[in-house]
Structure formats: C-alpha cells, structure tokens
Design an enzyme around this catalytic site. Sequence first.
Site, PDB file in Angstrom:
ATOM      1  N   ASP A  33       0.858  -1.181   0.000  1.00  0.00           N
ATOM      2  CA  ASP A  33       0.000   0.000   0.000  1.00  0.00           C
ATOM      3  C   ASP A  33       0.895   1.232   0.000  1.00  0.00           C
ATOM      4  O   ASP A  33       1.990   1.223   0.594  1.00  0.00           O
ATOM      5  CB  ASP A  33      -0.923   0.019   1.223  1.00  0.00           C
ATOM      6  CG  ASP A  33      -1.929   1.151   1.149  1.00  0.00           C
ATOM      7  OD1 ASP A  33      -2.951   0.991   0.464  1.00  0.00           O
ATOM      8  OD2 ASP A  33      -1.682   2.207   1.752  1.00  0.00           O
ATOM      9  N   GLU A  35       1.078   5.658   0.286  1.00  0.00           N
ATOM     10  CA  GLU A  35       0.493   6.977   0.518  1.00  0.00           C
ATOM     11  C   GLU A  35       1.201   7.946  -0.406  1.00  0.00           C
ATOM     12  O   GLU A  35       2.417   7.832  -0.637  1.00  0.00           O
ATOM     13  CB  GLU A  35       0.645   7.407   1.981  1.00  0.00           C
ATOM     14  CG  GLU A  35       0.004   6.450   2.984  1.00  0.00           C
ATOM     15  CD  GLU A  35      -1.479   6.231   2.751  1.00  0.00           C
ATOM     16  OE1 GLU A  35      -2.131   7.151   2.224  1.00  0.00           O
ATOM     17  OE2 GLU A  35      -1.979   5.135   3.068  1.00  0.00           O
ATOM     18  N   HIS A 176      -5.441   4.891   6.494  1.00  0.00           N
ATOM     19  CA  HIS A 176      -4.718   5.696   5.510  1.00  0.00           C
ATOM     20  C   HIS A 176      -3.240   5.854   5.851  1.00  0.00           C
ATOM     21  O   HIS A 176      -2.630   6.857   5.469  1.00  0.00           O
ATOM     22  CB  HIS A 176      -5.384   7.073   5.343  1.00  0.00           C
ATOM     23  CG  HIS A 176      -6.757   6.999   4.746  1.00  0.00           C
ATOM     24  ND1 HIS A 176      -6.992   6.649   3.449  1.00  0.00           N
ATOM     25  CD2 HIS A 176      -7.977   7.214   5.319  1.00  0.00           C
ATOM     26  CE1 HIS A 176      -8.305   6.660   3.221  1.00  0.00           C
ATOM     27  NE2 HIS A 176      -8.923   6.996   4.343  1.00  0.00           N
ATOM     28  N   ASP A 181      -2.758  -0.197   6.366  1.00  0.00           N
ATOM     29  CA  ASP A 181      -3.660  -0.555   5.270  1.00  0.00           C
ATOM     30  C   ASP A 181      -3.210  -1.851   4.588  1.00  0.00           C
ATOM     31  O   ASP A 181      -4.049  -2.654   4.156  1.00  0.00           O
ATOM     32  CB  ASP A 181      -3.705   0.574   4.244  1.00  0.00           C
ATOM     33  CG  ASP A 181      -4.524   1.760   4.727  1.00  0.00           C
ATOM     34  OD1 ASP A 181      -4.978   1.729   5.891  1.00  0.00           O
ATOM     35  OD2 ASP A 181      -4.696   2.727   3.961  1.00  0.00           O
TER      36      ASP A 181
END
Length: 596
Positions: A33, A35, A176, A181
């Site tokens: 994952d 960001e 998040h 995540d």
Amino acid sequence: MTAPSVSPPGVALQGTFDELGTPLRETTFVVVDLETTGGSPAAGSRITEIGAVKVRGGQRLGEFQSLVDPQCPVPPFVAVLTGITDAMLFGAPRIETVLPAFLEWCGPDAVLVAHNAPFDTGFLKFAADEARIPWPSYAVVDTARLARQLVSKDESPNCKLSSLARVFGATTTPNHRALEDARATVDVLHGLLERLGGIGVHSLEELSTFTSRVTPQQRRKRYLADALPSAPGVYVFRDAKGRALYVGTSKDLRSRVRTYFTASEPRRRMAEMVGLAEKVDAIVCATSLEAQVRELRLIAELRPRYNRRSKFPERAVWLKLTDEAFPRLSIVRQVRDDGGSYLGPFASSRTAERARDAVHQAFPIRQCTARLSPRKASPACALAEMGRCGAPCDGRQSVEDYAVHAEAVRSAFAADARGLAAVLELRIEKLAAQERFEEAAAARDRVAAFVRGAARTQRLAALTGCGLVVAARPRTAGGWDLAAVRNGRLVGSCAVPRQEHPAPHIEAMLATAETVTPGPGPLPCALAEEVERVLDWLELPGTRLVELDGVWASPAYGAGGLRGRYEVGDGDVVPFADKRGLRPGTHPAATWGAAG
C-alpha cells in the site's frame, strides 16, 4: 503423480500439482500500500510512504515500511487524511533509495497484491522509470477487482478497503497509513482466497484469469482438459452425440481449453457451448502454421455450430469474364475450367456487384446476358445509344474490335488496374465538383471494391502459381519450423530440433508431403483463407525460402499499389494484407546451419 482419470460431471476432483500450475498455498504474496501527495504521478504527485506485508500459505513472513521524501510539499487535505506532514518527511530517504530496497525485499518471484492495484503499481512503475530502475515483471492481484465479483451488496454496500475489512473481520483497521492498510489488505486477501477455493480456484493461473461470470457448472467440467497435451495444435469441442461444437487453435492445448472452464470469456455463446460440451478432442501439430491451416479445414469440414467464420467457403462469390466471342461479366459461386477469367473471391454478392459496376464504367463491355453470335445480329439496347457499349449485338463492333476491350479487362484483373482506376477517379472528381457527393461516394466504393478484389486475386495467384515452395522460420527456442506448399496448399510441415541440420528433415517432409492435382482458377488447390494464412507466414520477417518451383512475384503495376488511395465505403469491403512492396529486390542466399 499421475493425471487423474476422467470423472463424470458433478463429481468433485482433487487436482494434481501438474494441473494446478502454481498452487496458491505456495505463492509468495507481497501486499503493498502507498500513501502519496495526490492521485496521479503524471500530474506531479509523488509517493510519501510505502508499506508492505509478505505472506505465504497464510503465514506472515515479514513487513516493510518506509517514509519517502517526495521532494514536494504535502497538500493540506492529504496531510489531514493521512497524518503525514512535511515535518515527518524531513530527512526521509528519497524514492531512488527506498525503491531498490523494496524490490530486493520483495524478491523476483513475488506476486504483488494491492487494493485498487492500478493506483499503487502505477506510482511504483512511474517512480522506477524516473529513477531508471528496471521494473520486474511481477504478477499483480487486485483485491478490489476480486471483491467486486465475490462480495455481494447485501454483505457490503461498496468495495472500499474499510468496508471489506469489516466483512472479513480484519485484525487491523485501515487508517490511511501504508503499513496498517497493507495489514488490513492481507486479511481481505485471505478472506477472498478462501471463497475462491470453495469454487475451484486453487492456482495462481486460475486466480489471474478468474471471473464470476464463469458458472460453477462450467468449472466442474475442467476434467475435460485433463487428458490434453501441453503442446500446440487444434482442439474440437463435441457434444454428447459427438457432433462438433467449436474448433479452435492454441500454442498450449491443455492450458487454452482449461480457460473455457476457469477464465473470463466475453462471448456469451461460448458459455452456452461449454454447457453442451461433453468431450474435447485434440490434434497436436508440429508448427503454428499447421495448426492454423488444420483449424480452417476442420471448420469447413465439420461446420461447428459455434464457429462463426470460415464455415461456408462455398458462399464466396467470384466476378467472371466469360470465354466467348463477345465476353461479358458474370457473378458466380464456382470456378470452372471453362477458359473464363476470374476475380475474387469476394465476401458477398454486393461487393462483387460493385466491382462489376466499376468495370462496366471503365470499359465498354456489354452488360446484356444473352450469348451473342457474330453471324447473327440482334437489336441493340439503350446502352449502345448512350455510347457505353460498342453494340456487337447488331454488328457495329467486330469480334476483333471487341476483343481489345475484353483483353483490357483481363489485364485489369491480373496485372494492371491503373487504367480502370484512372477512369473512375476522373468520374469521382467530376461528381464532387458538381456537389453530387453521394454519387461520388458510390463511385469510390465501386473502385475500392474492384481494387481490393484485384489485389487479393493477384496476391493469391502469385503463390498458387508456384508448383512448390519450401520455407523455414527460426523458432524462438532454437531450431526451425518448416513448411512445404504446393500451388498455395500446405502439404507438409515439421519442426527441426535445436542443433540439428534442417536438410534431412526437409527431405523427409517432401517425401511424405501430400500430392495435389491443381484445379482451375486462382485457387487451384486450397481455399482463399488457407492461402492467405500461408502467405502471412511466408511474409513474416526471418522466413527463408529454401526451394521454389515457379515464379513468386506480384505484378509491378498490380492493384496492391492502388489500395491506399481509397477509403473503405463500408464493412463489406475488407482490406487484405499484402506486405510486399512493388519495387523488386534481391535476397542473399540462405546459409543453413544448426539454429541454436
């Protein structure tokens, strides 16, 4: 472990390791994952955090987490959403440092998993490209795509990660942040894989092609592929009475047939076909060309219910210039040994009619259908008074004078279409100048139909006029694919293993090759589609001519050079590929060796 015996429909089967491919329990998944500062790397957004969890067989093997200096400010709304601020990223390593470490941690054989995978992999590939880091050819699994097929709306109103985490009881709540995540996505992945196992998806190959549109009834018929070889060739689906339902070709028969029971098949009629299938026959072929040709021949012979193309070759039509004192044009479905000149085949009568109308507009050939005698006059029609026919019927035009026009038509058929094209182009220009655009478009469609039909005829006749063509193509893994072609028909094919000289194989192939008796017309021994498949193979880069009996050449002023001038009027005028240029050239003699 040996292959299981064929079992009747409805019986649960335990597949062997061979048929499973790569078992999911032995696959290393890297659930990742990211960001980021925004939604698109092309628009300037960059990665701010990478989090990943490595799992295999339901066990977590390790975790990876790192903040990344994006070299740009974090937008306020992103900082509020993720909690990642510019201050947190101060002093963090840049992506040029983090990405190589992440890829090394993943390993070469990992399968990347992400929720909405195109987003995460898109950023990673963009970063790798910017940093000039080679991107490994990872397989990718998208848990969002799987969830849309496996999770009903009664269970979850949407397929967001937070919603799915609740459905599957994830031990980590998505917040998040990349690692949290990724941990939640691991639980979602395991929940989805558990559901997939219940409907017969046990391998990575089946997972990569899974779709919910494949019914359980289809999946239960996977046993039909068990006995098929993993080799190139042709497969035939048959119903309970042994009737052919569908004929296809593949480089790997077993793998391809299994996809009908496990993979996405957008054609609705194929699901119906699989429901009727009770048996699959396979014909192993030495080369891909042999498989393509066998497929065409079987479709023409068996006329399977679910094959839409190539089932009725006899429906093709030809434009014929008759052999008589005053030749005329006729549209026919059969080529005869009657001295006539043939153009085609055309896909439909409408296209042949357009080509015929183009000839009538370019040359003063009679349009009446009666058989005329030079010794017996008959009344002339209105076309003679309009100057569109020389009126051989009433004796105004002799056999010799009329023969000049007939020979011009034969030349346009076989060698030089420039005269016909020039006449019709002039007519199109006049009609356009008078703003009669619909008539100009109709004239354009007529000349396009003729030019494309003539180009096809000339291309086919160039090969079918050769008594024998022997050619070879190098195989990807070494060795050669050989083909023997007589008058356009594939009569022999074999594969030469790596490090073996082709000469003995060529001799053996020719000794066992099919013997043919040429018939009349441009297609004396094979259907047009077969000759075109052979031509496509011969014209591929790297193909070498070994032996040629005859002259294989296109006419210097043939219709192939005119095709680019005309736009296709509708879908009935189909272009045919002709990859040879008009300019003559020389080719160095092939030097045989053991291809390695």
